[in-house]
Scaffold this active site. Structure first.
Site, short mmCIF file in Angstrom:
data_model
loop_
_atom_site.label_atom_id
_atom_site.label_comp_id
_atom_site.label_asym_id
_atom_site.label_seq_id
_atom_site.Cartn_x
_atom_site.Cartn_y
_atom_site.Cartn_z
CB ALA A 11 -0.93 0.00 1.22
NE ARG A 16 12.39 5.01 1.40
CZ ARG A 16 12.47 4.07 2.35
NH1 ARG A 16 13.62 3.86 2.99
NH2 ARG A 16 11.43 3.32 2.67
CD GLN A 73 -2.01 0.62 5.24
OE1 GLN A 73 -1.29 0.38 4.27
NE2 GLN A 73 -1.52 0.87 6.43
CG ASP A 103 9.71 -3.08 -0.41
OD1 ASP A 103 9.54 -4.08 0.31
OD2 ASP A 103 10.05 -1.96 0.05
CG ASN A 228 13.28 0.85 0.70
OD1 ASN A 228 12.15 0.36 0.66
ND2 ASN A 228 14.17 0.51 1.62
NE ARG A 317 6.35 -3.91 -33.30
CZ ARG A 317 5.57 -3.19 -34.12
NH1 ARG A 317 5.95 -2.96 -35.36
NH2 ARG A 317 4.42 -2.71 -33.70
CE1 TYR A 350 6.30 -4.39 -39.20
CE2 TYR A 350 4.87 -3.81 -41.03
CZ TYR A 350 5.05 -4.09 -39.69
OH TYR A 350 3.97 -4.10 -38.84
CG ASN A 361 13.49 -17.01 -50.52
OD1 ASN A 361 14.37 -17.46 -49.78
ND2 ASN A 361 13.65 -15.89 -51.21
#
Ligand code: UD1
Ligand code: CA
Length: 447
Positions: A11, A16, A73, A103, A228, A317, A350, A361
């Site tokens: 939460a 930092r 929370q 973390d 952190n 991609r 592409y 090919n």
């Protein structure tokens, strides 16, 4: 192994980090920290995983959708308060509960199993996962009594110089007896440097209630790194990358230069694949065995079969799928396309939104023109087709089985099976044109 439920504290803002993104969504080896933590709980056998969210909670909740239960929370009043907020989610449950900060992404399932087993074989109210570090700055220190038993955890900010010298620290991971934990939580106070309800103070409370507290120390402190700041994020990145490279090599993958080979945590690679330097394999990619990849290749969220050759300088991609024995050469970009067995796209192409059969090919410089400014259209190239160099295939279009496309064609309509398509202006030669034009030029200059 003893059964347990998992609770992740996620939460906090992570001030930092200097980021608008909630800290737990920052990535380590291509995966948000929170996924590493939830994944470790799931893999070590948690019967249920609950995540406490708060800062940026909507985004975290959406990200987790369906993979963990979420509790809120609303105000971040400390790690102890965060656990208290999750109370209703465990109503009626009585057993072991593993609490992990969101973390601390490098902890392994084996460590959680060891912690839970150790706890289950004791009468402890809590068992703390600790570690011994060179530089304990920022961590809570494990304070032990003269018999060596855990007496308290003192946060760095609240510690005296003497306590700050202690090198055994709290990883933030605990196994608790759920009932004893929730009996102790109401006794926390916020009388500390940060004015927060610290989960770590539960240890003192339990001891004052006559309960015992145990500790399990990590063998390798790098597994307990808490993140952190961006510097710690980069440290975790390096550790996780090294771990992944090691795993891949253990599975039979050769890396010519591991230090310039980047493999995301979820990637799978088959044995006898060789990866050349400066190669990134990201996301949920799956690579077969006996492939040659690189140098300078980037593959993201794609599947590659066995015995493929990819690179140098190729870019796969998301949504690309290559069958076995496919060759993708230099300066080739492929997006959301499937390529059949034995097909070759060797140079400067592409290929987008394409369904390509086997043994096709593709000549150098061929482009699928998949986007008309509004929609992405599909190109179909059937088995055995031969596309001459520098062709444009304007989608939607289909090139039939064994068809030929003459070099330099712009193909705007379907090519039937076995046909030759020539889609270019016929060449015309003007005899003696050069001499005539030079003569005309020099007479102009004389005037
Ligand atoms: C915490 C521990 C410290 C330990 C270190 C290990 C406390 C008081 N301190 O310190 O002993 O050595 O982790 O990395 O527990 N969180 C909430 N709600 C809050 C506050 C925090 O959910 O109100 C979450 C954060 O999102 C984070 C985790 O709890 O994921 C830990 O909080 P953080 O502020 O990073 O604690 P540290 O100062 O690192
Ligand atoms: Ca922390």
């Amino acid at each position: 192994m003893a059964s347990f439920v998992g609770l992740v504290l996620a939460a906090g803002h992570g001030k930092r980090m200097k980021s608008t993104l909630p800290k737990v969504l920052h990535q380590v080896a291509g995966i948000p920290m929170i996924d590493h933590v939830v994944g470790v709980l799931v893999r070590s056998g948690a019967s249920r995983t609950v995540v406490v969210v708060g800062y940026g909670g909507e985004v975290v909740e959406e990200h987790l959708a369906g993979r963990a239960d979420v509790v809120w929370q609303k105000e971040q009043l400390g790690t102890g308060h965060a656990v208290l907020s999750a109370g209703p989610a465990f109503h009626g449950y009585d057993g072991n509960i593993v609490v992990m900060p969101g973390d601390v992404p490098l902890v392994t399932p084996e460590t959680i199993e060891e912690l839970v087993d150790n706890h289950a074989n004791s009468e402890n109210g809590a068992t703390i996962l600790t570690m011994h570090v060179e530089d304990p700055t920022g961590y809570g220190r494990i304070v032990r009594d003269s018999q060596g038993n855990v007496a308290a955890i003192i946060e760095h900010r609240d510690a005296t110089e003497e306590i700050r010298a202690v090198r055994e620290v709290n990883t933030g991971v605990f196994c608790f007896d759920k009932k004893k934990l929730f009996d102790a939580l109401p006794c926390l106070s916020s009388q500390n440097e940060q004015g927060e309800y610290y989960l770590t103070d539960v240890i003192k409370v339990m001891i004052s209630q006559g309960l015992s507290v145990g500790a399990v120390a990590l063998q390798d402190a790098s597994d307990g790194l808490g993140i952190n700041s961006r510097v710690q994020l980069s440290e975790a990145e390096l550790i996780m990358r090294n771990r992944k490279r090691g795993e891949m090599m253990e599975c039979g993958v050769t890396m010519i230069d591991p230090s310039t080979t980047f493999i995301d945590a979820n990637v799978e690679i088959g044995p006898d694949t060789i990866i050349m330097p400066f190669t990134v394999i990201a996301g949920n990619s799956k690579i077969g065995g006996s492939c040659n990849i690189g140098p300078y290749v980037y593959i993201c969220d794609s599947e590659v079969g066995n015995e493929c050759n990819i690179g140098p300088f190729s870019y796969l991609r998301p949504g690309t799928s290559l069958s076995d024995h496919v060759k993708v050469g230099d300066f080739v970009e492929i997006k959301k396309s499937s390529v059949g067995e034995g097909s070759k796209i060797p140079h400067l192409s592409y290929i987008g939104d394409t369904v390509m059969g086997s043994h096709v090919n593709i000549g150098a410089g061929t482009i699928t023109c998949n986007y008309d400014g509004t929609t992405k259209n599909t190109t179909i190239i059937e088995d055995g087709a031969f596309v001459g160099a520098n062709s444009n295939l304007v989608a939607p279009v289909k090139v039939g089985r064994d068809a030929y496309i003459a070099t330099g064609s712009t193909v705007t309509s379907d090519v039937p099976q076995g046909a030759l398509a020539i889609g270019r202006a016929r060449q015309e030669n003007k005899e003696g044109w050069v001499a005539r034009s030079r003569a005309a030029q020099s007479s102009k200059e004389e005037k």
